[in-house]
Scaffold this active site. Sequence first.
Site, PDB file in Angstrom:
ATOM      1  N   GLU A 259       0.806  -1.238   0.000  1.00 59.60           N
ATOM      2  CA  GLU A 259       0.000   0.000   0.000  1.00 59.60           C
ATOM      3  C   GLU A 259       0.834   1.281   0.000  1.00 59.60           C
ATOM      4  O   GLU A 259       0.601   2.178   0.811  1.00 59.60           O
ATOM      5  CB  GLU A 259      -0.968  -0.025   1.197  1.00 59.60           C
ATOM      6  CG  GLU A 259      -1.886  -1.231   1.161  1.00 59.60           C
ATOM      7  CD  GLU A 259      -2.751  -1.395   2.415  1.00 59.60           C
ATOM      8  OE1 GLU A 259      -2.714  -0.521   3.288  1.00 59.60           O
ATOM      9  OE2 GLU A 259      -3.471  -2.414   2.497  1.00 59.60           O
TER      10      GLU A 259
ATOM     11  N   ASN B 157       1.831  -5.292  -3.054  1.00 61.13           N
ATOM     12  CA  ASN B 157       0.436  -5.608  -2.701  1.00 61.13           C
ATOM     13  C   ASN B 157      -0.332  -4.318  -2.411  1.00 61.13           C
ATOM     14  O   ASN B 157       0.150  -3.457  -1.662  1.00 61.13           O
ATOM     15  CB  ASN B 157       0.478  -6.492  -1.438  1.00 61.13           C
ATOM     16  CG  ASN B 157      -0.848  -7.089  -1.061  1.00 61.13           C
ATOM     17  OD1 ASN B 157      -1.526  -7.689  -1.903  1.00 61.13           O
ATOM     18  ND2 ASN B 157      -1.242  -6.942   0.196  1.00 61.13           N
TER      19      ASN B 157
ATOM     20  N   HIS C 234     -10.629  -5.888  -2.118  1.00 65.05           N
ATOM     21  CA  HIS C 234     -11.666  -5.601  -1.113  1.00 65.05           C
ATOM     22  C   HIS C 234     -12.771  -4.805  -1.813  1.00 65.05           C
ATOM     23  O   HIS C 234     -12.576  -3.629  -2.141  1.00 65.05           O
ATOM     24  CB  HIS C 234     -11.101  -4.756   0.031  1.00 65.05           C
ATOM     25  CG  HIS C 234     -10.001  -5.427   0.807  1.00 65.05           C
ATOM     26  ND1 HIS C 234     -10.239  -6.500   1.640  1.00 65.05           N
ATOM     27  CD2 HIS C 234      -8.669  -5.188   0.886  1.00 65.05           C
ATOM     28  CE1 HIS C 234      -9.097  -6.874   2.205  1.00 65.05           C
ATOM     29  NE2 HIS C 234      -8.129  -6.102   1.756  1.00 65.05           N
TER      30      HIS C 234
ATOM     31  N   GLU D 276      -6.397 -10.651  -0.946  1.00 63.64           N
ATOM     32  CA  GLU D 276      -7.193 -10.341   0.262  1.00 63.64           C
ATOM     33  C   GLU D 276      -8.669 -10.210  -0.081  1.00 63.64           C
ATOM     34  O   GLU D 276      -9.357  -9.296   0.394  1.00 63.64           O
ATOM     35  CB  GLU D 276      -6.702  -9.027   0.909  1.00 63.64           C
ATOM     36  CG  GLU D 276      -5.224  -8.995   1.218  1.00 63.64           C
ATOM     37  CD  GLU D 276      -4.773  -7.737   1.959  1.00 63.64           C
ATOM     38  OE1 GLU D 276      -5.647  -6.979   2.440  1.00 63.64           O
ATOM     39  OE2 GLU D 276      -3.570  -7.514   2.052  1.00 63.64           O
TER      40      GLU D 276
ATOM     41  N   ASP E  74     -12.496 -10.000  -0.384  1.00 64.03           N
ATOM     42  CA  ASP E  74     -13.749 -10.047   0.377  1.00 64.03           C
ATOM     43  C   ASP E  74     -14.727  -9.046  -0.226  1.00 64.03           C
ATOM     44  O   ASP E  74     -14.359  -8.239  -1.080  1.00 64.03           O
ATOM     45  CB  ASP E  74     -13.560  -9.826   1.892  1.00 64.03           C
ATOM     46  CG  ASP E  74     -12.762  -8.582   2.242  1.00 64.03           C
ATOM     47  OD1 ASP E  74     -12.808  -7.608   1.473  1.00 64.03           O
ATOM     48  OD2 ASP E  74     -12.099  -8.592   3.298  1.00 64.03           O
TER      49      ASP E  74
HETATM   50  O1  9MR Z   1      -7.155  -7.992   8.873  1.00 61.49           O
HETATM   51  C1  9MR Z   1      -6.296  -7.051   9.443  1.00 61.49           C
HETATM   52  C2  9MR Z   1      -6.925  -6.467  10.693  1.00 61.49           C
HETATM   53  O2  9MR Z   1      -7.120  -7.456  11.667  1.00 61.49           O
HETATM   54  C3  9MR Z   1      -6.069  -5.334  11.224  1.00 61.49           C
HETATM   55  O3  9MR Z   1      -6.723  -4.692  12.296  1.00 61.49           O
HETATM   56  C4  9MR Z   1      -5.787  -4.340  10.129  1.00 61.49           C
HETATM   57  C5  9MR Z   1      -4.904  -3.228  10.655  1.00 61.49           C
HETATM   58  O4  9MR Z   1      -4.524  -2.352   9.688  1.00 61.49           O
HETATM   59  O5  9MR Z   1      -5.171  -4.979   9.036  1.00 61.49           O
HETATM   60  C6  9MR Z   1      -6.005  -5.924   8.462  1.00 61.49           C
HETATM   61  O6  9MR Z   1      -5.447  -6.440   7.285  1.00 61.49           O
HETATM   62  C7  9MR Z   1      -5.157  -5.505   6.262  1.00 61.49           C
HETATM   63  C8  9MR Z   1      -3.990  -6.044   5.480  1.00 61.49           C
HETATM   64  O7  9MR Z   1      -2.908  -6.320   6.333  1.00 61.49           O
HETATM   65  C9  9MR Z   1      -3.568  -5.082   4.388  1.00 61.49           C
HETATM   66  N1  9MR Z   1      -4.664  -4.732   3.539  1.00 61.49           N
HETATM   67  C10 9MR Z   1      -5.886  -4.302   4.212  1.00 61.49           C
HETATM   68  C11 9MR Z   1      -6.312  -5.328   5.264  1.00 61.49           C
HETATM   69  C12 9MR Z   1      -7.648  -4.940   5.891  1.00 61.49           C
HETATM   70  O8  9MR Z   1      -7.521  -3.747   6.608  1.00 61.49           O
END
Ligand code: 9MR
Length: 349
Positions: free
Chosen positions: A92, A137, A174, A211, A213
């Site tokens: 990101e 990613n 997402h 990722e 969803d």
């Molecule tokens: O699923 C993850 C969640 O439990 C955390 O709180 C969050 C914190 O930033 O990160 C989530 O996973 C992220 C992933 O690492 C990167 N892309 C976005 C995902 C959803 O926020």
Amino acid sequence: FAAITPANAMKMNVIQPVRGRFDFVDADALYAFAQQNGLEFRGHPLVWHTQAANWLEEEGVDRDTTLAIMYEHMDGLMGHFPDLPYWDVVNEAIERNSEGVWTFRDTFWHRMIGDDLIDLAFQHARALDPDAKLLYNDYNIEQLGHPKADKVFEMISDMKARGIPIDAVGFQSHYYVEPNGNTNPGVPNIQAIRDNMARYAAIGVDVHITECDFRIGRPLDPTKEELQKSFFAGLLQACIDAPNCSHFTVWGLSDVDSWVPSTFPDYDYAHLFDAQFVAKPAYAALTTVLAQYNPDGTPIGSGGGATSTGGTPSTGGAPSTAGAPSTGGGSRDDGGCSVGPRSNTLWPA
Ligand code: 9MR
């Protein structure tokens, strides 16, 4: 399921809570689970601005010390897991700035290190592991024509042209339908995603859905659930059809421990199983897509599939939300799980 991604256990605040002191307890537990169940284990992420250690900004006083911290972090994490097949090296790192220009995200890493941050991270990852596939990613980069997707494609093409070792791009994927049923921009144009996969194929870069969803704006209704179903199935089919798309990973299994409601309070219901662990129409739609293929990815009836070549044999068991509770960041470790159309997995033959 053929693979698992730690949703939180490898993040910097969890893995290196104190400079130079690594805590692998959660990540090791997930790794052991993956090994016991014949699952690939994906490294996520090495360099990210979110969930960075809280000592980072104090210790990174200039470019050299921040670069040293980045390298030490990668050394510690990749050194502990020397045989992972995939690493999300940078996560990101592109966003729209205040002038509306899509460019490097304004993060501590970028402010201290500069525009060569991404190149340096990939070069260091390659030096540490010559065999792992190295990914960039990000989200909102799936559809050709989206300005962020086009910017990231331009960046990755440029990296390839300059010989920076990048193997694949992670389309996080997402997506969503809004509470009032609005589908624009939350429901993607699958053809635009196919076209984007194709342009990556043309420059020799693989695509992983990393990722996936589809969150639903409350209230849940059958129309929204139908959108979710066709999204999951359409994206999986696009991945299977693209010669360079090898992985389809969902971000969490069920609505029980979803990351969505705490991030988007008006949304929920994003995953394949509901809050009672009952499989949704989207799950059935994915199994219907996968049922057209042999475990090695050849279409059933095409003459392939007698022997399986790819993937790690799976030893069985039901889908699991396994994972040790995460100790950092106040987050649950809901995990990412891959269904692997090209590996020898649990899917019915
Ligand atoms: O699923 C993850 C969640 O439990 C955390 O709180 C969050 C914190 O930033 O990160 C989530 O996973 C992220 C992933 O690492 C990167 N892309 C976005 C995902 C959803 O926020």
